[in-house]
Design a protein around this motif. Structure first.
Motif, PDB file in Angstrom:
ATOM      1  N   CYS A  80       0.856  -1.190   0.000  1.00  0.00           N
ATOM      2  CA  CYS A  80       0.000   0.000   0.000  1.00  0.00           C
ATOM      3  C   CYS A  80       0.896   1.245   0.000  1.00  0.00           C
ATOM      4  CB  CYS A  80      -0.885  -0.015   1.243  1.00  0.00           C
ATOM      5  SG  CYS A  80      -1.719   1.552   1.520  1.00  0.00           S
ATOM      6  N   CYS A 122       0.694   3.284   3.225  1.00  0.00           N
ATOM      7  CA  CYS A 122       1.343   2.632   4.373  1.00  0.00           C
ATOM      8  C   CYS A 122       2.854   2.846   4.318  1.00  0.00           C
ATOM      9  CB  CYS A 122       1.037   1.136   4.385  1.00  0.00           C
ATOM     10  SG  CYS A 122      -0.569   0.735   5.089  1.00  0.00           S
ATOM     11  N   HIS A 181      -3.490   1.546   8.501  1.00  0.00           N
ATOM     12  CA  HIS A 181      -4.207   1.115   7.304  1.00  0.00           C
ATOM     13  C   HIS A 181      -5.665   0.815   7.636  1.00  0.00           C
ATOM     14  CE1 HIS A 181      -4.454  -0.387   3.183  1.00  0.00           C
ATOM     15  NE2 HIS A 181      -5.357  -1.226   3.677  1.00  0.00           N
ATOM     16  N   HIS A 234      -6.398   2.980   0.998  1.00  0.00           N
ATOM     17  CA  HIS A 234      -5.987   3.484   2.315  1.00  0.00           C
ATOM     18  C   HIS A 234      -6.617   4.863   2.539  1.00  0.00           C
ATOM     19  CE1 HIS A 234      -2.485   3.949   5.355  1.00  0.00           C
ATOM     20  NE2 HIS A 234      -3.240   5.039   5.465  1.00  0.00           N
TER      21      HIS A 234
END
Ligand SMILES: [Zn+2]
Length: 158
Positions: free
Chosen positions: A5, A8, A50, A96
């Motif tokens: 992600c 992240c 997340h 996200h």
């Protein structure tokens, strides 16, 4: 945290971000200066953990996150006096949770629309991309001005 992600990865290393990108760090979120500074002060508020939907947060987290979003929007208003603030959480490309806080100004040729149509045009039209990106040299000053207002607002709150 999910390493595939992009947000992240970004929030895992906030200290590595330059001051013209990382505007502020809250307990639950980070304020990043957005790409499209034609909308001067445009920021992206990224959740530091997340999660993909508001329903995944606890009640306390949701309230805290809304407070952080409101403070950020207020700081942009104080710094640049937009005609209107836009708030958008989409997440179709990167799930996200991140909110676009977009100040809209009187000289905006698409003032009645969301910004995504011109942003999509920017992918294929360099003139539109250049207009929307604004002057790269002014990003640091813009971030500093939002940060200054956030400092005042968060000091006033304590
Ligand atoms: Zn993530």
């Amino acid at each position: 945290m999910t390493m595939d992600c992009p947000y992240c990865r970004k929030v895992a290393d906030l200290d590595q971000l330059p001051p013209e990108e990382l505007v502020w760090t809250f307990p639950l979120s980070a304020v990043l200066l957005g790409s499209w500074q034609f909308y001067r002060g445009y920021c992206v508020l990224v959740l530091r953990k997340h999660a993909t939907e508001l329903s995944a947060l606890t009640d306390a987290e949701r309230r805290q996150f809304l407070e952080e979003m409101s403070l950020t929007a207020h700081a942009i208003e104080l710094a640049f006096h937009p005609r209107k603030m836009n708030y958008e959480m989409l997440g179709n490309q990167v799930a996200h949770m991140h909110w676009h806080l977009i100040p809209r100004y009187p000289d905006d040729p698409e003032s009645l629309q969301a910004i995504w149509l011109p942003v999509e045009l920017a992918a294929t039209d360099p003139a539109v991309a250049s207009r929307l990106r604004g002057d790269p040299a002014s990003r640091r000053e813009t971030a500093d001005l939002v940060r200054l207002q956030l400092r005042k607002l968060t000091q006033a709150a304590t």
